[in-house]
Write a protein that holds these residues in place. Structure first.
Motif, PDB file in Angstrom:
ATOM      1  N   UNK A 114       0.819  -1.222   0.000  1.00 46.74           N
ATOM      2  CA  UNK A 114       0.000   0.000   0.000  1.00 46.74           C
ATOM      3  C   UNK A 114       0.847   1.265   0.000  1.00 46.74           C
ATOM      4  N   UNK A 115       1.790   1.325  -0.913  1.00 42.28           N
ATOM      5  CA  UNK A 115       2.712   2.447  -1.004  1.00 42.28           C
ATOM      6  C   UNK A 115       2.101   3.573  -1.847  1.00 42.28           C
ATOM      7  N   UNK A 116       1.874   4.769  -1.253  1.00 43.66           N
ATOM      8  CA  UNK A 116       1.372   5.905  -2.039  1.00 43.66           C
ATOM      9  C   UNK A 116       2.380   6.296  -3.121  1.00 43.66           C
ATOM     10  N   UNK A 117       1.879   6.703  -4.264  1.00 43.44           N
ATOM     11  CA  UNK A 117       2.754   7.093  -5.368  1.00 43.44           C
ATOM     12  C   UNK A 117       2.204   8.333  -6.051  1.00 43.44           C
ATOM     13  N   UNK A 118       3.099   9.086  -6.692  1.00 44.62           N
ATOM     14  CA  UNK A 118       2.719  10.375  -7.249  1.00 44.62           C
ATOM     15  C   UNK A 118       3.411  10.608  -8.588  1.00 44.62           C
ATOM     16  N   UNK A 119       2.722  11.312  -9.495  1.00 41.17           N
ATOM     17  CA  UNK A 119       3.325  11.803 -10.729  1.00 41.17           C
ATOM     18  C   UNK A 119       3.408  13.317 -10.603  1.00 41.17           C
ATOM     19  N   UNK A 120       4.606  13.882 -10.828  1.00 40.02           N
ATOM     20  CA  UNK A 120       4.810  15.319 -10.689  1.00 40.02           C
ATOM     21  C   UNK A 120       4.674  16.016 -12.037  1.00 40.02           C
ATOM     22  N   UNK A 121       4.494  17.319 -11.988  1.00 38.91           N
ATOM     23  CA  UNK A 121       4.304  18.074 -13.232  1.00 38.91           C
ATOM     24  C   UNK A 121       5.570  18.168 -14.076  1.00 38.91           C
ATOM     25  N   UNK A 122       6.700  17.697 -13.543  1.00 41.84           N
ATOM     26  CA  UNK A 122       7.927  17.634 -14.342  1.00 41.84           C
ATOM     27  C   UNK A 122       8.177  16.232 -14.903  1.00 41.84           C
ATOM     28  N   UNK A 123       7.182  15.339 -14.734  1.00 41.27           N
ATOM     29  CA  UNK A 123       7.276  13.999 -15.296  1.00 41.27           C
ATOM     30  C   UNK A 123       7.844  12.947 -14.371  1.00 41.27           C
ATOM     31  N   UNK A 124       8.339  13.333 -13.202  1.00 46.59           N
ATOM     32  CA  UNK A 124       8.909  12.346 -12.282  1.00 46.59           C
ATOM     33  C   UNK A 124       7.812  11.529 -11.601  1.00 46.59           C
ATOM     34  N   UNK A 125       8.132  10.252 -11.402  1.00 41.52           N
ATOM     35  CA  UNK A 125       7.270   9.371 -10.612  1.00 41.52           C
ATOM     36  C   UNK A 125       7.960   9.170  -9.274  1.00 41.52           C
ATOM     37  N   UNK A 126       7.266   9.495  -8.183  1.00 44.42           N
ATOM     38  CA  UNK A 126       7.937   9.481  -6.883  1.00 44.42           C
ATOM     39  C   UNK A 126       7.077   8.785  -5.830  1.00 44.42           C
ATOM     40  N   UNK A 127       7.794   8.374  -4.766  1.00 47.07           N
ATOM     41  CA  UNK A 127       7.160   7.886  -3.543  1.00 47.07           C
ATOM     42  C   UNK A 127       7.448   8.883  -2.430  1.00 47.07           C
ATOM     43  N   UNK A 128       6.605   8.913  -1.420  1.00 41.17           N
ATOM     44  CA  UNK A 128       6.895   9.733  -0.244  1.00 41.17           C
ATOM     45  C   UNK A 128       7.973   9.028   0.580  1.00 41.17           C
TER      46      UNK A 128
END
Length: 283
Positions: free
Chosen positions: A17-31
């Motif tokens: 259950x790892x939250x994940x995010x796409x940023x407006x610069x194209x990076x895919x990141x985790x907290x």
């Protein structure tokens, strides 16, 4: 400097259950604060401190080796600050996270002396690497063919969950499987490597031909439990003969071995087992 903002977010259920995010610069990141739970399935210790161990840090790329801050905690390099819900969060690039997983797996392959916690991380890291590799090739094909536009939005996660579960189930009980089974699997799949280093895809055959064909209640028990650590003593064999489900498991394995001896490939064995147990198997 202006921080990149989240434009899309979700949760990777199969990464604990790892939250994940796409940023407006194209990076895919985790907290960053969620990564320990992803690797250990519990909140215990800081992510950077696990990377700083002498038996792990040398396998990390230089750009990811953690540094010491003013309160003597170890903080990984490459931390990204991003904006989410009007707050500034610290994140970690998803590709860098996979490099971290590779470092733990490599340390294990090089026979580093690992703590119990590190061994737990190795097990999870290895599953993540193997499963994402399978998902990666599926995603590439979907992109090349345009199928990604019509597939179910959760399909890749469901496939990965299956890859993780099938491997866990199969390998819990492998130590009680006769060598004859692995010999037959090797013959039927033209495996030329060592039977002690069996290919992971055999776990799919174990699930199809063993657990999915056994009595439902016994198979469920075996899925939820595992045998004790084997030490070669008589007590282990006494346990094997008396523990719930183990007698049925052993009998079933020898039935599969007997059928395998009459087959020339895995498809023939699946067909024979399907007819014998009157259950469908994907041929």
């Amino acid at each position: 400097m202006k921080k990149p903002k989240v434009i899309s977010s979700g949760v990777l259920e199969i990464f604990n259950n790892l939250p994940c995010y796409v940023l407006d610069n194209g990076q895919r990141v985790f907290r960053l604060s969620n990564l320990t739970k992803a690797l250990r399935d519990k909140e215990h210790g800081k992510f950077g401190n696990y990377l700083a161990s002498s038996n792990i840090i040398k396998y990390l790329p230089n750009r990811l080796r953690p540094l010491t801050d003013e309160i003597h905690d170890r903080v990984p390099q490459g931390v990204i600050e991003f904006e989410f819900n009007d707050k500034i969060e610290k994140g970690y690039n998803s590709e860098d996270f996979m490099d971290v997983c590779s470092a733990f797996v490599t340390a294990n392959l090089n026979n580093e002396k690992l703590s119990e916690a590190q061994q737990e991380i190795v097990r999870n890291a290895n599953k993540f690497i193997m499963s994402t590799a399978k998902i990666g090739i599926i995603a590439l094909i979907d992109e090349a063919t345009g199928y990604q536009d019509v597939r179910d939005s959760k399909e890749l996660q469901l496939k990965m969950k299956y890859f993780l579960v099938e491997d866990d189930i199969a390998r819990k009980w492998e130590k009680v499987f006769p060598d004859d089974l692995w010999f037959e699997f090797g013959r039927l799949t033209n495996w030329s490597g060592s039977l002690k280093k069996r290919p992971k895809y055999w776990s799919k055959y174990v699930n199809e031909l063993v657990y999915n064909l056994m009595d439902k209640d016994i198979a469920e028990y075996l899925r939820k439990n595992k045998p004790p650590k084997y030490n070669g003593h008589k007590k282990y064999h006494q346990w094997l003969n008396g523990e719930y489900g183990t007698k049925e498991l052993t009998q079933h394995l020898w039935q599969i071995i007997g059928m395998a001896k009459a087959c020339n490939n895995m498809s023939e064995l699946k067909l024979l087992a399907s007819q014998k147990f009157n259950k469908d198997i994907n041929i």
